[in-house]
Design a protein around this motif. Structure first.
Motif, PDB file in Angstrom:
ATOM      1  N   ILE A 247      -1.902  10.916   3.249  1.00  0.00           N
ATOM      2  CA  ILE A 247      -1.135   9.761   2.785  1.00  0.00           C
ATOM      3  C   ILE A 247      -0.434   9.996   1.450  1.00  0.00           C
ATOM      4  O   ILE A 247       0.688   9.542   1.247  1.00  0.00           O
ATOM      5  CB  ILE A 247      -2.061   8.520   2.674  1.00  0.00           C
TER       6      ILE A 247
ATOM      7  N   LEU B  10       3.357  10.964   1.290  1.00  0.00           N
ATOM      8  CA  LEU B  10       4.319  10.235   2.115  1.00  0.00           C
ATOM      9  C   LEU B  10       5.366   9.556   1.235  1.00  0.00           C
ATOM     10  O   LEU B  10       5.155   9.356   0.036  1.00  0.00           O
ATOM     11  CB  LEU B  10       3.586   9.165   2.937  1.00  0.00           C
ATOM     12  N   PRO B  11       6.498   9.162   1.805  1.00  0.00           N
ATOM     13  CA  PRO B  11       7.472   8.369   1.042  1.00  0.00           C
ATOM     14  C   PRO B  11       6.840   7.076   0.539  1.00  0.00           C
ATOM     15  O   PRO B  11       5.894   6.551   1.133  1.00  0.00           O
ATOM     16  CB  PRO B  11       8.574   8.087   2.073  1.00  0.00           C
ATOM     17  N   GLU B  12       7.362   6.561  -0.562  1.00  0.00           N
ATOM     18  CA  GLU B  12       6.762   5.408  -1.226  1.00  0.00           C
ATOM     19  C   GLU B  12       6.640   4.201  -0.307  1.00  0.00           C
ATOM     20  O   GLU B  12       5.640   3.481  -0.341  1.00  0.00           O
ATOM     21  CB  GLU B  12       7.556   5.036  -2.481  1.00  0.00           C
ATOM     22  N   ASP B  13       7.664   3.940   0.529  1.00  0.00           N
ATOM     23  CA  ASP B  13       7.593   2.763   1.398  1.00  0.00           C
ATOM     24  C   ASP B  13       6.476   2.908   2.431  1.00  0.00           C
ATOM     25  O   ASP B  13       5.795   1.934   2.775  1.00  0.00           O
ATOM     26  CB  ASP B  13       8.944   2.502   2.073  1.00  0.00           C
ATOM     27  N   GLU B  14       6.243   4.141   2.914  1.00  0.00           N
ATOM     28  CA  GLU B  14       5.156   4.364   3.865  1.00  0.00           C
ATOM     29  C   GLU B  14       3.798   4.235   3.167  1.00  0.00           C
ATOM     30  O   GLU B  14       2.841   3.701   3.741  1.00  0.00           O
ATOM     31  CB  GLU B  14       5.294   5.739   4.517  1.00  0.00           C
ATOM     32  N   LYS B  15       3.710   4.725   1.936  1.00  0.00           N
ATOM     33  CA  LYS B  15       2.439   4.576   1.201  1.00  0.00           C
ATOM     34  C   LYS B  15       2.117   3.099   0.966  1.00  0.00           C
ATOM     35  O   LYS B  15       0.950   2.699   1.042  1.00  0.00           O
ATOM     36  CB  LYS B  15       2.501   5.333  -0.126  1.00  0.00           C
ATOM     37  N   ARG B  16       3.131   2.303   0.663  1.00  0.00           N
ATOM     38  CA  ARG B  16       2.879   0.857   0.487  1.00  0.00           C
ATOM     39  C   ARG B  16       2.309   0.253   1.760  1.00  0.00           C
ATOM     40  O   ARG B  16       1.407  -0.595   1.725  1.00  0.00           O
ATOM     41  CB  ARG B  16       4.161   0.152   0.069  1.00  0.00           C
ATOM     42  N   HIS B  17       2.853   0.684   2.901  1.00  0.00           N
ATOM     43  CA  HIS B  17       2.359   0.179   4.182  1.00  0.00           C
ATOM     44  C   HIS B  17       0.895   0.565   4.387  1.00  0.00           C
ATOM     45  O   HIS B  17       0.063  -0.288   4.757  1.00  0.00           O
ATOM     46  CB  HIS B  17       3.215   0.742   5.326  1.00  0.00           C
ATOM     47  N   TRP B  18       0.559   1.837   4.121  1.00  0.00           N
ATOM     48  CA  TRP B  18      -0.824   2.283   4.321  1.00  0.00           C
ATOM     49  C   TRP B  18      -1.771   1.648   3.309  1.00  0.00           C
ATOM     50  O   TRP B  18      -2.929   1.366   3.636  1.00  0.00           O
ATOM     51  CB  TRP B  18      -0.910   3.809   4.267  1.00  0.00           C
TER      52      TRP B  18
END
Length: 343
Positions: free
Chosen positions: A284, A287-295
């Protein structure tokens, strides 16, 4: 070993001391404890403590009477290292590891005794039951129904960098003298931790040299010191280090023995949170910042908040890994993860 800069330690708060009437009283205090505490003289009656009070050689002789005839692992540092078992300049280790029978290791300590440039010698986290016969039976603390791992730590003057452990810990000085300096769990950033996968003994350690702290390089260490507590313990004294508290440990005498007990209040089959953190760093962190926010949101939902709303809409028999865990379900999850990671 050179004495630490007293300016660092003199201004720190002292770890509170408690008196215990009996094993039941100690058990109750341990169950209620949210912070470290010290019990002076808890193991004063141990034969090992009595041997250590007689002399260092008597303490070694007592251990030799009980040792099993198997190789022990010891860390041997370099002369002039001030007993600090740590990294070298290339982020390797500044000590070498040897395997030898205990009489051979103690003979080396005997030969180096009193030398100003002696090699630090350290036997860390030695399983008491596996490596000694009868030692636990004659020298132990009654800890009720806890399932404890009992370990012994033996060495010349050494300094072990601040680190933490997941289990709760009761540590007893059996010979010599030790200084413990503790920090609350939330001080990890102010301790400037090193690598999590390349460590002196399996846990990430503070990169700060407590004998010569570089406040230009580690400015927030001052904030950690403001939260620190310290104590010096002698033979028979004990300290409770709660789970996840950071502790810097120094053997101050020419020869030091510590016996400690680790236990968990949660089932062992739940596994190690550090393993989950390591996997998250691999899967994790980059990952790109938007994907990290999701996780992050998913972790909050499934792990940290974990409210009834997570499963209320799913029939109870179909909740799978979302259901409360048991030893059997944990084994299934572990098997599934192993299969996934091996792909």
């Amino acid at each position: 070993m050179a004495e630490a800069d007293p300016g660092i330690f003199r201004g720190l708060a002292q770890i509170p001391e408690a008196t215990v009437a009996d094993a039941a009283d100690l058990d109750a205090r341990l169950r209620a404890a949210k912070a470290p505490f010290v019990v002076r003289g808890l193991a004063a009656g141990w034969p090992l403590v009595q041997a250590g009070r007689e002399s260092d050689r008597a303490a070694r002789a007592y251990l030799l009477e009980h040792r099993r005839d198997v190789p022990f692992t010891a860390s041997v540092g370099a002369p002039g290292s001030d007993g600090r078992l740590f990294y070298d300049e290339a982020m390797g280790m500044n000590f070498r590891t040897i395997r030898a029978k205990l009489p051979e290791i103690f003979a080396e300590i005997d030969a180096e005794e009193g030398k100003a440039d002696a090699h630090p010698v350290y036997l860390g986290s030695v399983d008491v039951h596996e490596f000694f016969a009868g030692l636990h039976e004659a020298n132990h603390v009654e800890l009720g129904d806890r399932s404890c791992l009992a370990s012994i730590w033996i060495g010349t003057p050494t300094r072990i960098a601040a680190h933490n452990d997941f289990p709760d810990n009761l540590a007893v000085v059996a010979a010599g003298r030790r200084r413990f300096t503790l920090f609350p769990p939330d001080q990890f950033a102010n301790l400037y931790l090193g690598p999590v996968d390349n460590t002196p003994a399996g846990r990430a350690v503070s990169m700060v040299d407590f004998h010569a702290p570089d406040f230009d390089r580690f400015p927030a260490f001052r904030e950690a010191l403001a939260q620190a507590q310290t104590v010096e313990l002698g033979p028979g004294d004990a300290i409770h280090i709660p789970s996840m508290w950071w502790h810097h440990v120094e053997g101050l005498a020419p020869f030091n023995i510590l016996v400690n007990y680790w236990w968990r209040d949660t089932p062992r089959w739940l596994g190690q949170p550090q393993d989950a953190l390591n996997h998250a760093m691999m899967a994790i962190r980059d990952l790109p910042e938007d994907e990290k926010r999701h996780w992050r949101a998913l972790f909050d939902h499934y792990v940290f908040a974990n409210t009834d709303a997570v499963t209320a809409h799913i029939p109870e028999k179909g909740r799978g890994v979302l259901a409360p865990h048991s030893a059997e379900s944990a084994a299934r999850i572990r098997g599934y993860l192993l299969r996934q990671l091996s792909r």
